[in-house]
Design a protein around this motif. Sequence first.
Motif, PDB file in Angstrom:
ATOM      1  N   UNK A  85       0.839  -1.192   0.000  1.00  0.00           N
ATOM      2  CA  UNK A  85       0.000   0.000   0.000  1.00  0.00           C
ATOM      3  C   UNK A  85       0.878   1.247   0.000  1.00  0.00           C
ATOM      4  N   UNK A  86       0.281   2.347  -0.412  1.00  0.00           N
ATOM      5  CA  UNK A  86       0.995   3.619  -0.382  1.00  0.00           C
ATOM      6  C   UNK A  86       1.384   3.946   1.055  1.00  0.00           C
ATOM      7  N   UNK A  87       2.654   4.297   1.255  1.00  0.00           N
ATOM      8  CA  UNK A  87       3.138   4.644   2.577  1.00  0.00           C
ATOM      9  C   UNK A  87       3.634   3.469   3.400  1.00  0.00           C
ATOM     10  N   UNK A  88       3.534   2.255   2.864  1.00  0.00           N
ATOM     11  CA  UNK A  88       3.967   1.072   3.620  1.00  0.00           C
ATOM     12  C   UNK A  88       5.493   1.015   3.697  1.00  0.00           C
ATOM     13  N   UNK A  89       6.020   0.589   4.882  1.00  0.00           N
ATOM     14  CA  UNK A  89       7.465   0.443   5.073  1.00  0.00           C
ATOM     15  C   UNK A  89       7.883  -0.957   4.606  1.00  0.00           C
ATOM     16  N   UNK A  90       8.832  -1.003   3.689  1.00  0.00           N
ATOM     17  CA  UNK A  90       9.237  -2.285   3.114  1.00  0.00           C
ATOM     18  C   UNK A  90      10.505  -2.838   3.748  1.00  0.00           C
ATOM     19  N   UNK A  91      11.270  -2.004   4.444  1.00  0.00           N
ATOM     20  CA  UNK A  91      12.503  -2.455   5.098  1.00  0.00           C
ATOM     21  C   UNK A  91      12.972  -1.368   6.049  1.00  0.00           C
ATOM     22  N   UNK A  92      14.020  -1.695   6.823  1.00  0.00           N
ATOM     23  CA  UNK A  92      14.675  -0.710   7.689  1.00  0.00           C
ATOM     24  C   UNK A  92      16.184  -0.787   7.462  1.00  0.00           C
ATOM     25  N   UNK A  93      16.775   0.386   7.142  1.00  0.00           N
ATOM     26  CA  UNK A  93      18.218   0.467   6.897  1.00  0.00           C
ATOM     27  C   UNK A  93      18.764   1.576   7.792  1.00  0.00           C
ATOM     28  N   UNK A  94      19.305   1.193   8.957  1.00  0.00           N
ATOM     29  CA  UNK A  94      19.735   2.182   9.955  1.00  0.00           C
ATOM     30  C   UNK A  94      18.685   3.272  10.103  1.00  0.00           C
ATOM     31  N   UNK A  95      17.444   2.854  10.330  1.00  0.00           N
ATOM     32  CA  UNK A  95      16.326   3.787  10.281  1.00  0.00           C
ATOM     33  C   UNK A  95      16.204   4.653  11.526  1.00  0.00           C
ATOM     34  N   UNK A  96      16.761   4.228  12.681  1.00  0.00           N
ATOM     35  CA  UNK A  96      16.607   5.001  13.915  1.00  0.00           C
ATOM     36  C   UNK A  96      17.162   6.407  13.758  1.00  0.00           C
ATOM     37  N   UNK A  97      18.351   6.500  13.198  1.00  0.00           N
ATOM     38  CA  UNK A  97      18.974   7.807  13.010  1.00  0.00           C
ATOM     39  C   UNK A  97      18.161   8.667  12.049  1.00  0.00           C
ATOM     40  N   UNK A  98      17.687   8.076  10.966  1.00  0.00           N
ATOM     41  CA  UNK A  98      16.917   8.826   9.980  1.00  0.00           C
ATOM     42  C   UNK A  98      15.603   9.329  10.571  1.00  0.00           C
ATOM     43  N   UNK A  99      14.958   8.506  11.394  1.00  0.00           N
ATOM     44  CA  UNK A  99      13.697   8.921  12.005  1.00  0.00           C
ATOM     45  C   UNK A  99      13.925  10.061  12.999  1.00  0.00           C
ATOM     46  N   UNK A 100      15.014   9.985  13.778  1.00  0.00           N
ATOM     47  CA  UNK A 100      15.327  11.054  14.732  1.00  0.00           C
ATOM     48  C   UNK A 100      15.605  12.367  14.010  1.00  0.00           C
ATOM     49  N   UNK A 101      16.368  12.302  12.943  1.00  0.00           N
ATOM     50  CA  UNK A 101      16.669  13.515  12.174  1.00  0.00           C
ATOM     51  C   UNK A 101      15.403  14.115  11.571  1.00  0.00           C
ATOM     52  N   UNK A 102      14.496  13.258  11.144  1.00  0.00           N
ATOM     53  CA  UNK A 102      13.237  13.749  10.556  1.00  0.00           C
ATOM     54  C   UNK A 102      12.391  14.435  11.622  1.00  0.00           C
ATOM     55  N   UNK A 103      12.258  13.797  12.791  1.00  0.00           N
ATOM     56  CA  UNK A 103      11.455  14.398  13.857  1.00  0.00           C
ATOM     57  C   UNK A 103      12.048  15.733  14.295  1.00  0.00           C
ATOM     58  N   UNK A 104      13.374  15.810  14.351  1.00  0.00           N
ATOM     59  CA  UNK A 104      14.036  17.063  14.705  1.00  0.00           C
ATOM     60  C   UNK A 104      13.758  18.146  13.670  1.00  0.00           C
ATOM     61  N   UNK A 105      13.814  17.749  12.390  1.00  0.00           N
ATOM     62  CA  UNK A 105      13.572  18.719  11.313  1.00  0.00           C
ATOM     63  C   UNK A 105      12.132  19.211  11.334  1.00  0.00           C
ATOM     64  N   UNK A 106      11.194  18.323  11.631  1.00  0.00           N
ATOM     65  CA  UNK A 106       9.784  18.726  11.713  1.00  0.00           C
ATOM     66  C   UNK A 106       9.588  19.728  12.848  1.00  0.00           C
ATOM     67  N   UNK A 107      10.215  19.457  13.995  1.00  0.00           N
ATOM     68  CA  UNK A 107      10.093  20.359  15.138  1.00  0.00           C
ATOM     69  C   UNK A 107      10.732  21.714  14.837  1.00  0.00           C
ATOM     70  N   UNK A 108      11.897  21.726  14.222  1.00  0.00           N
ATOM     71  CA  UNK A 108      12.556  22.978  13.865  1.00  0.00           C
ATOM     72  C   UNK A 108      11.701  23.802  12.901  1.00  0.00           C
TER      73      UNK A 108
END
Length: 345
Positions: A85-108
């Motif tokens: 489906x659209x938006x479905x996660x198909x894998x994780x590749x060192x995703x913790x760091x990427x998710x943290x950076x995204x949340x930080x960017x959204x907050x900024x």
Amino acid sequence: MKYFICTLACVGAVFFFGCAGKKDQVENNETQAAISVRVLALEPGPFVDYGEYYGKTAGVHEATLISYTGGRVTRISAKPGSWVKKGQHLARIDADKAETQYETAVLNEKIAQDNYDRTKTHFDAGNASQLQLNQQKLALMNAKSARIEAERMREGALCIAPFGGIVTDRYIERYQEVAPGSPTFALAGLSKIRVTVYVPEGDIFSVDSDDEAKVYISAVDSAQSWPAKIISVAKSAEPSSQKYKVQLQIDNKDKNVNPGLTAKVRIALQDLDSQIVVPTGAVITSGIQQFVFVTEEGKAVKRLVEIAESNETHTRIIEGLSTGDKLVVAGQQRIKHNTPITIEN
């Protein structure tokens, strides 16, 4: 002398019985049982000349997912052939760091938006300068840019499907170290399917975007056809084949047509009126001759014909038949020229 008389007698006997045999054969021909056939009274009618071409199916929407930051593959949730489906996660590749950076960017970005809105209110009230407003606007634009980049990194790290469809390929394995910029999955949307064929020069000038077209895919259903829309016609030929690329599109609401299948495409090249059109099965080919049988005075009469175009069901005749001829359309394989016939219908 006796030998001569005996020989003469034998010859006479052969002549007698031979004549008798020929007489019996003539009588048998005259009394031959009539063959039952079905006929069609010919009248002018329309004929559509189709061109047939072969090509491959592909998704109208196709995408290759990329891991922009790279890293270790810690999870895989899809494989070739998987529906996603659209938006479905198909894998994780060192995703913790990427998710943290995204949340930080959204907050900024949110903080920058609040600062700009506050400064804009002060500016409208005359309590802030244009320079202060421009500085806050620049900060907001930088925050939005950082959020977009972080979102792209997150999508790559999580291998997020940009649309619903099917996984056509996977390029990674669990625990693999993936280099930055490496492809991870290939996807194809299946709500609509594109079919690409190559048309020879002799037909291409009769192909138009409004032409009727049908697609047949035997791997899915040999009896089914899909109405197709011509979406593009090349203006120049491919250098290697000297044929013209034509792309068509079909609806795939049942999601039963996958990319990579062989498809037969029929395109209406010309639509003719007032033609002598006969069932293709009524035409018999013998060597270089093509002929049909018509009925005349209770007998089958062989009639040579000249064919213009032919398809699986109908054939256009340009010489040899006329309006009103009674064409044999069933039983023609059991008769010959001058065979007595009876008409079923």
